[in-house]
Design a protein around this motif. Structure first.
Motif, PDB file in Angstrom:
ATOM      1  N   GLY A   1       0.822  -1.207   0.000  1.00 41.52           N
ATOM      2  CA  GLY A   1       0.000   0.000   0.000  1.00 41.52           C
ATOM      3  C   GLY A   1       0.851   1.250   0.000  1.00 41.52           C
ATOM      4  N   VAL A   2       0.187   2.384   0.141  1.00 38.53           N
ATOM      5  CA  VAL A   2       0.861   3.673   0.215  1.00 38.53           C
ATOM      6  C   VAL A   2       0.570   4.260   1.586  1.00 38.53           C
ATOM      7  N   ALA A   3       1.610   4.763   2.234  1.00 42.41           N
ATOM      8  CA  ALA A   3       1.488   5.363   3.562  1.00 42.41           C
ATOM      9  C   ALA A   3       2.001   6.797   3.508  1.00 42.41           C
ATOM     10  N   LYS A   4       1.750   7.551   4.568  1.00 49.28           N
ATOM     11  CA  LYS A   4       2.235   8.922   4.681  1.00 49.28           C
ATOM     12  C   LYS A   4       3.345   8.974   5.723  1.00 49.28           C
ATOM     13  N   HIS A   5       4.394   9.730   5.423  1.00 50.21           N
ATOM     14  CA  HIS A   5       5.456   9.985   6.393  1.00 50.21           C
ATOM     15  C   HIS A   5       4.848  10.810   7.521  1.00 50.21           C
ATOM     16  N   SER A   6       5.130  10.470   8.762  1.00 45.39           N
ATOM     17  CA  SER A   6       4.475  11.119   9.899  1.00 45.39           C
ATOM     18  C   SER A   6       4.850  12.591  10.070  1.00 45.39           C
ATOM     19  N   GLU A   7       5.997  13.006   9.573  1.00 49.02           N
ATOM     20  CA  GLU A   7       6.406  14.401   9.750  1.00 49.02           C
ATOM     21  C   GLU A   7       6.273  15.230   8.481  1.00 49.02           C
ATOM     22  N   THR A   8       6.619  14.648   7.334  1.00 54.42           N
ATOM     23  CA  THR A   8       6.615  15.418   6.085  1.00 54.42           C
ATOM     24  C   THR A   8       5.350  15.202   5.258  1.00 54.42           C
ATOM     25  N   GLU A   9       4.574  14.179   5.609  1.00 52.27           N
ATOM     26  CA  GLU A   9       3.390  13.764   4.864  1.00 52.27           C
ATOM     27  C   GLU A   9       3.706  13.341   3.426  1.00 52.27           C
ATOM     28  N   GLU A  10       4.968  13.002   3.170  1.00 53.39           N
ATOM     29  CA  GLU A  10       5.370  12.471   1.866  1.00 53.39           C
ATOM     30  C   GLU A  10       4.728  11.105   1.677  1.00 53.39           C
ATOM     31  N   ASP A  11       4.277  10.808   0.454  1.00 54.97           N
ATOM     32  CA  ASP A  11       3.726   9.491   0.145  1.00 54.97           C
ATOM     33  C   ASP A  11       4.856   8.474   0.060  1.00 54.97           C
ATOM     34  N   LEU A  12       4.684   7.357   0.773  1.00 55.45           N
ATOM     35  CA  LEU A  12       5.673   6.277   0.786  1.00 55.45           C
ATOM     36  C   LEU A  12       4.992   4.980   0.375  1.00 55.45           C
ATOM     37  N   VAL A  13       5.643   4.217  -0.470  1.00 53.19           N
ATOM     38  CA  VAL A  13       5.147   2.899  -0.867  1.00 53.19           C
ATOM     39  C   VAL A  13       5.661   1.879   0.146  1.00 53.19           C
ATOM     40  N   VAL A  14       4.776   1.030   0.619  1.00 55.42           N
ATOM     41  CA  VAL A  14       5.135  -0.038   1.559  1.00 55.42           C
ATOM     42  C   VAL A  14       5.096  -1.343   0.777  1.00 55.42           C
ATOM     43  N   TYR A  15       6.211  -2.073   0.785  1.00 56.49           N
ATOM     44  CA  TYR A  15       6.253  -3.336   0.047  1.00 56.49           C
ATOM     45  C   TYR A  15       7.099  -4.351   0.792  1.00 56.49           C
ATOM     46  N   VAL A  16       6.881  -5.608   0.454  1.00 56.80           N
ATOM     47  CA  VAL A  16       7.638  -6.707   1.054  1.00 56.80           C
ATOM     48  C   VAL A  16       8.355  -7.442  -0.061  1.00 56.80           C
ATOM     49  N   ARG A  17       9.636  -7.710   0.150  1.00 57.54           N
ATOM     50  CA  ARG A  17      10.370  -8.453  -0.876  1.00 57.54           C
ATOM     51  C   ARG A  17      10.020  -9.929  -0.765  1.00 57.54           C
ATOM     52  N   LEU A  18       9.964 -10.594  -1.882  1.00 56.62           N
ATOM     53  CA  LEU A  18       9.539 -11.996  -1.933  1.00 56.62           C
ATOM     54  C   LEU A  18      10.698 -12.924  -2.276  1.00 56.62           C
ATOM     55  N   TYR A  19      11.870 -12.553  -1.838  1.00 55.00           N
ATOM     56  CA  TYR A  19      13.033 -13.388  -2.082  1.00 55.00           C
ATOM     57  C   TYR A  19      13.851 -13.477  -0.802  1.00 55.00           C
ATOM     58  N   ALA A  20      14.622 -14.543  -0.677  1.00 57.72           N
ATOM     59  CA  ALA A  20      15.407 -14.774   0.530  1.00 57.72           C
ATOM     60  C   ALA A  20      16.581 -13.801   0.608  1.00 57.72           C
ATOM     61  N   ARG A  21      16.695 -13.145   1.735  1.00 56.62           N
ATOM     62  CA  ARG A  21      17.803 -12.234   1.997  1.00 56.62           C
ATOM     63  C   ARG A  21      17.777 -11.935   3.478  1.00 56.62           C
ATOM     64  N   GLU A  22      18.940 -11.831   4.074  1.00 56.25           N
ATOM     65  CA  GLU A  22      19.019 -11.554   5.500  1.00 56.25           C
ATOM     66  C   GLU A  22      18.449 -10.176   5.795  1.00 56.25           C
ATOM     67  N   GLY A  23      17.797 -10.063   6.919  1.00 53.67           N
ATOM     68  CA  GLY A  23      17.253  -8.777   7.325  1.00 53.67           C
ATOM     69  C   GLY A  23      15.751  -8.693   7.131  1.00 53.67           C
ATOM     70  N   CYS A  24      15.231  -7.541   7.420  1.00 57.24           N
ATOM     71  CA  CYS A  24      13.789  -7.299   7.357  1.00 57.24           C
ATOM     72  C   CYS A  24      13.284  -7.321   5.914  1.00 57.24           C
ATOM     73  N   PRO A  25      12.210  -8.063   5.643  1.00 54.13           N
ATOM     74  CA  PRO A  25      11.683  -8.113   4.279  1.00 54.13           C
ATOM     75  C   PRO A  25      10.739  -6.950   3.963  1.00 54.13           C
ATOM     76  N   LEU A  26      10.340  -6.156   4.978  1.00 53.98           N
ATOM     77  CA  LEU A  26       9.398  -5.063   4.773  1.00 53.98           C
ATOM     78  C   LEU A  26      10.162  -3.774   4.499  1.00 53.98           C
ATOM     79  N   TRP A  27       9.779  -3.084   3.411  1.00 55.35           N
ATOM     80  CA  TRP A  27      10.493  -1.885   2.983  1.00 55.35           C
ATOM     81  C   TRP A  27       9.521  -0.763   2.684  1.00 55.35           C
ATOM     82  N   VAL A  28      10.031   0.473   2.741  1.00 55.38           N
ATOM     83  CA  VAL A  28       9.291   1.640   2.277  1.00 55.38           C
ATOM     84  C   VAL A  28      10.198   2.417   1.336  1.00 55.38           C
TER      85      VAL A  28
END
Length: 75
Positions: free
Chosen positions: A15-42
């Protein structure tokens, strides 16, 4: 599901979220491939939907829907 152009890996757009301070539109996505670390990105919406230099030095969309056809790049 979207696929970044620099790799063959896939990501699922949540989905699309808003930055809490700047109100910039941010895309929220999850990577679907194996890699160390958090799979959730903006990523800023403008960056997510922007272009990058792809194969053969042509400008291509950073992410394209899986199964869709990429329009031909303009020279």
């Amino acid at each position: 599901m979207k696929r970044p152009k620099k790799t063959s890996a896939a990501a699922s757009l949540l989905g699309v979220a808003k930055h809490s301070e700047t109100e910039e539109d941010l895309v929220v996505y999850v990577r679907l491939y194996a890699r160390e670390g958090c799979p959730l990105w903006v990523r800023p919406l403008a960056n997510f939907s922007g272009k990058v230099i792809g194969p053969k030095g042509r400008h291509v969309q950073r992410f394209t829907p899986v199964g869709s056809k990429q329009p031909a790049a303009k020279p």
